[in-house]
Design a protein around this motif. Sequence first.
Motif, PDB file in Angstrom:
ATOM      1  N   CYS A 182       0.738  -1.040   0.093  1.00 28.86           N
ATOM      2  CA  CYS A 182      -0.107   0.177  -0.523  1.00 28.86           C
ATOM      3  C   CYS A 182       1.148   0.740   0.249  1.00 28.86           C
ATOM      4  O   CYS A 182       2.057   0.956   0.125  1.00 28.86           O
ATOM      5  CB  CYS A 182      -0.357  -0.089   0.890  1.00 28.86           C
ATOM      6  SG  CYS A 182      -0.297  -0.444   2.567  1.00 28.86           S
ATOM      7  N   ILE A 183       0.491   2.484  -0.657  1.00 32.94           N
ATOM      8  CA  ILE A 183       0.555   3.588  -0.471  1.00 32.94           C
ATOM      9  C   ILE A 183       0.217   4.310   0.815  1.00 32.94           C
ATOM     10  O   ILE A 183      -1.070   4.942   0.692  1.00 32.94           O
ATOM     11  CB  ILE A 183       0.729   3.925  -2.165  1.00 32.94           C
ATOM     12  CG1 ILE A 183       0.680   3.581  -2.864  1.00 32.94           C
ATOM     13  CG2 ILE A 183       1.945   5.818  -1.910  1.00 32.94           C
ATOM     14  CD1 ILE A 183       2.545   3.344  -3.177  1.00 32.94           C
ATOM     15  N   VAL A 184       1.393   4.899   1.556  1.00 31.14           N
ATOM     16  CA  VAL A 184       0.646   5.973   3.342  1.00 31.14           C
ATOM     17  C   VAL A 184       1.129   7.025   2.739  1.00 31.14           C
ATOM     18  O   VAL A 184       3.137   6.735   2.944  1.00 31.14           O
ATOM     19  CB  VAL A 184       0.985   5.522   4.102  1.00 31.14           C
ATOM     20  CG1 VAL A 184       0.929   6.199   4.982  1.00 31.14           C
ATOM     21  CG2 VAL A 184       0.059   3.675   4.039  1.00 31.14           C
ATOM     22  N   SER A 185       0.908   8.401   2.046  1.00 31.38           N
ATOM     23  CA  SER A 185       2.198   9.023   1.915  1.00 31.38           C
ATOM     24  C   SER A 185       2.659  10.021   3.090  1.00 31.38           C
ATOM     25  O   SER A 185       2.735   9.942   4.062  1.00 31.38           O
ATOM     26  CB  SER A 185       0.978  10.539   1.344  1.00 31.38           C
ATOM     27  OG  SER A 185       1.130  11.772   1.257  1.00 31.38           O
ATOM     28  N   GLU A 186       3.711  10.060   3.205  1.00 34.71           N
ATOM     29  CA  GLU A 186       4.763  11.008   3.612  1.00 34.71           C
ATOM     30  C   GLU A 186       4.170  11.624   4.194  1.00 34.71           C
ATOM     31  O   GLU A 186       4.500  12.828   5.635  1.00 34.71           O
ATOM     32  CB  GLU A 186       5.863  11.934   3.321  1.00 34.71           C
ATOM     33  CG  GLU A 186       7.189  10.720   3.289  1.00 34.71           C
ATOM     34  CD  GLU A 186       8.126  11.707   2.827  1.00 34.71           C
ATOM     35  OE1 GLU A 186       9.344  12.102   3.441  1.00 34.71           O
ATOM     36  OE2 GLU A 186       8.560  12.137   1.617  1.00 34.71           O
ATOM     37  N   GLY A 187       3.024  12.418   4.068  1.00 39.83           N
ATOM     38  CA  GLY A 187       2.607  13.715   4.380  1.00 39.83           C
ATOM     39  C   GLY A 187       0.607  13.520   5.339  1.00 39.83           C
ATOM     40  O   GLY A 187       0.936  14.167   6.137  1.00 39.83           O
ATOM     41  N   ASP A 188       0.919  11.985   5.312  1.00 38.36           N
ATOM     42  CA  ASP A 188      -0.301  11.162   6.221  1.00 38.36           C
ATOM     43  C   ASP A 188       0.234  11.442   7.304  1.00 38.36           C
ATOM     44  O   ASP A 188       0.706  11.214   7.652  1.00 38.36           O
ATOM     45  CB  ASP A 188      -1.244  10.223   5.759  1.00 38.36           C
ATOM     46  CG  ASP A 188      -1.249   9.810   3.995  1.00 38.36           C
ATOM     47  OD1 ASP A 188      -2.353  11.533   4.299  1.00 38.36           O
ATOM     48  OD2 ASP A 188      -1.907  10.015   3.410  1.00 38.36           O
ATOM     49  N   MET A 192      -2.189  -1.288  -8.217  1.00 35.76           N
ATOM     50  CA  MET A 192      -2.497  -0.212  -7.273  1.00 35.76           C
ATOM     51  C   MET A 192      -2.092   0.580  -7.945  1.00 35.76           C
ATOM     52  O   MET A 192      -1.132   0.914  -8.627  1.00 35.76           O
ATOM     53  CB  MET A 192      -2.358  -0.133  -6.008  1.00 35.76           C
ATOM     54  CG  MET A 192      -0.381  -0.479  -5.160  1.00 35.76           C
ATOM     55  SD  MET A 192      -0.487  -0.486  -3.436  1.00 35.76           S
ATOM     56  CE  MET A 192       1.997  -0.763  -3.438  1.00 35.76           C
ATOM     57  N   MET A 193      -2.246   1.986  -7.739  1.00 38.74           N
ATOM     58  CA  MET A 193      -1.643   2.997  -8.571  1.00 38.74           C
ATOM     59  C   MET A 193      -1.114   3.636  -6.884  1.00 38.74           C
ATOM     60  O   MET A 193      -0.907   2.948  -5.710  1.00 38.74           O
ATOM     61  CB  MET A 193      -2.610   5.086  -7.992  1.00 38.74           C
ATOM     62  CG  MET A 193      -3.885   4.598  -9.054  1.00 38.74           C
ATOM     63  SD  MET A 193      -3.526   4.535 -10.696  1.00 38.74           S
ATOM     64  CE  MET A 193      -2.197   5.796 -10.807  1.00 38.74           C
ATOM     65  N   VAL A 194       0.029   4.068  -7.307  1.00 39.23           N
ATOM     66  CA  VAL A 194       1.552   4.856  -6.738  1.00 39.23           C
ATOM     67  C   VAL A 194       1.812   6.137  -6.781  1.00 39.23           C
ATOM     68  O   VAL A 194       1.721   6.706  -5.571  1.00 39.23           O
ATOM     69  CB  VAL A 194       2.330   4.043  -7.201  1.00 39.23           C
ATOM     70  CG1 VAL A 194       4.059   4.572  -6.916  1.00 39.23           C
ATOM     71  CG2 VAL A 194       2.874   2.209  -7.205  1.00 39.23           C
ATOM     72  N   ASP A 195       1.184   6.663  -7.910  1.00 37.96           N
ATOM     73  CA  ASP A 195       1.609   7.598  -7.807  1.00 37.96           C
ATOM     74  C   ASP A 195       1.048   8.271  -9.176  1.00 37.96           C
ATOM     75  O   ASP A 195      -0.120   8.182  -9.537  1.00 37.96           O
ATOM     76  CB  ASP A 195       2.369   8.596  -7.875  1.00 37.96           C
ATOM     77  CG  ASP A 195       3.358  10.070  -7.261  1.00 37.96           C
ATOM     78  OD1 ASP A 195       2.629  10.652  -7.473  1.00 37.96           O
ATOM     79  OD2 ASP A 195       3.840  10.486  -7.299  1.00 37.96           O
ATOM     80  N   PHE A 196      -0.020  10.471  -8.809  1.00 36.93           N
ATOM     81  CA  PHE A 196      -1.142  10.561  -9.753  1.00 36.93           C
ATOM     82  C   PHE A 196      -0.346  10.921 -10.689  1.00 36.93           C
ATOM     83  O   PHE A 196      -0.852  11.019 -11.781  1.00 36.93           O
ATOM     84  CB  PHE A 196      -1.335  11.439  -9.118  1.00 36.93           C
ATOM     85  CG  PHE A 196      -2.087  11.804  -7.983  1.00 36.93           C
ATOM     86  CD1 PHE A 196      -3.611  11.469  -7.847  1.00 36.93           C
ATOM     87  CD2 PHE A 196      -1.726  11.820  -6.560  1.00 36.93           C
ATOM     88  CE1 PHE A 196      -4.716  11.189  -7.791  1.00 36.93           C
ATOM     89  CE2 PHE A 196      -2.366  12.017  -6.326  1.00 36.93           C
ATOM     90  CZ  PHE A 196      -4.194  11.198  -5.772  1.00 36.93           C
ATOM     91  N   GLU A 197       0.801  11.548 -11.149  1.00 37.11           N
ATOM     92  CA  GLU A 197       1.371  12.268 -12.874  1.00 37.11           C
ATOM     93  C   GLU A 197       2.522  12.223 -12.561  1.00 37.11           C
ATOM     94  O   GLU A 197       3.085  13.260 -11.192  1.00 37.11           O
ATOM     95  CB  GLU A 197       0.909  13.689 -12.811  1.00 37.11           C
ATOM     96  CG  GLU A 197       0.634  13.536 -14.090  1.00 37.11           C
ATOM     97  CD  GLU A 197      -0.260  14.901 -14.628  1.00 37.11           C
ATOM     98  OE1 GLU A 197      -0.766  15.615 -13.868  1.00 37.11           O
ATOM     99  OE2 GLU A 197      -0.294  15.488 -15.853  1.00 37.11           O
ATOM    100  N   PRO A 198       2.956  11.739 -13.546  1.00 44.62           N
ATOM    101  CA  PRO A 198       3.237  10.607 -14.429  1.00 44.62           C
ATOM    102  C   PRO A 198       2.455   9.406 -13.131  1.00 44.62           C
ATOM    103  O   PRO A 198       3.120   9.443 -12.545  1.00 44.62           O
ATOM    104  CB  PRO A 198       4.039  10.496 -14.617  1.00 44.62           C
ATOM    105  CG  PRO A 198       5.384  10.478 -13.961  1.00 44.62           C
ATOM    106  CD  PRO A 198       5.131  12.114 -13.176  1.00 44.62           C
TER     107      PRO A 198
END
Lengths: 176, 176
Positions: free
Chosen positions: A49-55, B38-44
């Motif tokens: 899963c992706i947990v953003s550093e900003g979270d 799963m998505m990892v980042d929006f853009e790119p």
Amino acid sequence: MKELALSKVYARIEPGPVVLLTTAHKGRPNVMTMSWHMMVDFEPPLIACIVSEGDFSFAALKATRECVIAIPDSDIADKVVAIGNCSGRNTDKFAKFGLTALPAAMVEAPLIAECFTNLECRVVNTQLMKTYNLVVLEVVKAWTDPKKKSPKTIHHHGYGTFVVDGETIKLKSKMR
Amino acid sequence: MKELALSKVYARIEPGPVVLLTTAHKGRPNVMTMSWHMMVDFEPPLIACIVSEGDFSFAALKATRECVIAIPDSDIADKVVAIGNCSGRNTDKFAKFGLTALPAAMVEAPLIAECFTNLECRVVNTQLMKTYNLVVLEVVKAWTDPKKKSPKTIHHHGYGTFVVDGETIKLKSKMR
């Protein structure tokens, strides 16, 4: 909550529901909304899963290397979205949203009584944490609410648009 | 197919649909069914996915470092499952299932005309390929079929049980 066999966990995550992720750090529980996750292996069940550093949850996850993934159904969709709209930095989300924290068996992070599935997880790989905020979790214990017979999950399509589970179909698959 | 802005790609993958993955290796196109992504980042747009070493597509993906992720709707659910039930090792799946391969703009792997979204991808990270068969893809070009207004995707719950997209709901989200 009734124990769920670890071999059956993939079937809850693979369909791509919006989930909640709980942590507990320095005695303080927190919860965030997440939909960037996927299965990595069947058994033991591994989930990336992706947990953003900003979270706010990022620091807790990094420090404790533990969390719970809780799967809500559409009955509490409004709460799930509201949880994603605020931060644990300045909000006790369990109190604010009337969520019932239950003790987990193997991790400090709490289960959520209102969710039909709860997965106790430990971080097992952080190689891509710096580059992508990607962690790999191992599910060490899983729980299911036997009272929820056919829970409908929600799927995020961006900007507050969600699709709720519809019809179930059976097709002849050789796949697990 | 009409070009789809790269900034909008996440909203097609984040909901967790079953997808098809095409490759082309030594002049031979192939396609597999996949739902561990799963998505990892929006853009790119970055997408992580698991392609098992046992899959015939693995070698093609590893050698060419290119693929297309094509998203089918429920109209062709039976084909999607049948594609997952056989191997490119001994089957020309495009011929067998009557799929129309269209040339992509930036990769050798073909688009699938019958799918409402097609994402041309390049492999950008293989650090977890050995451990988990996990690769990170960058979407370099995206296509959408404007004739399919509200395609319903399918979500795998194990052993051939799929849930089709149901009702769409709008909730007040601050999230992208």
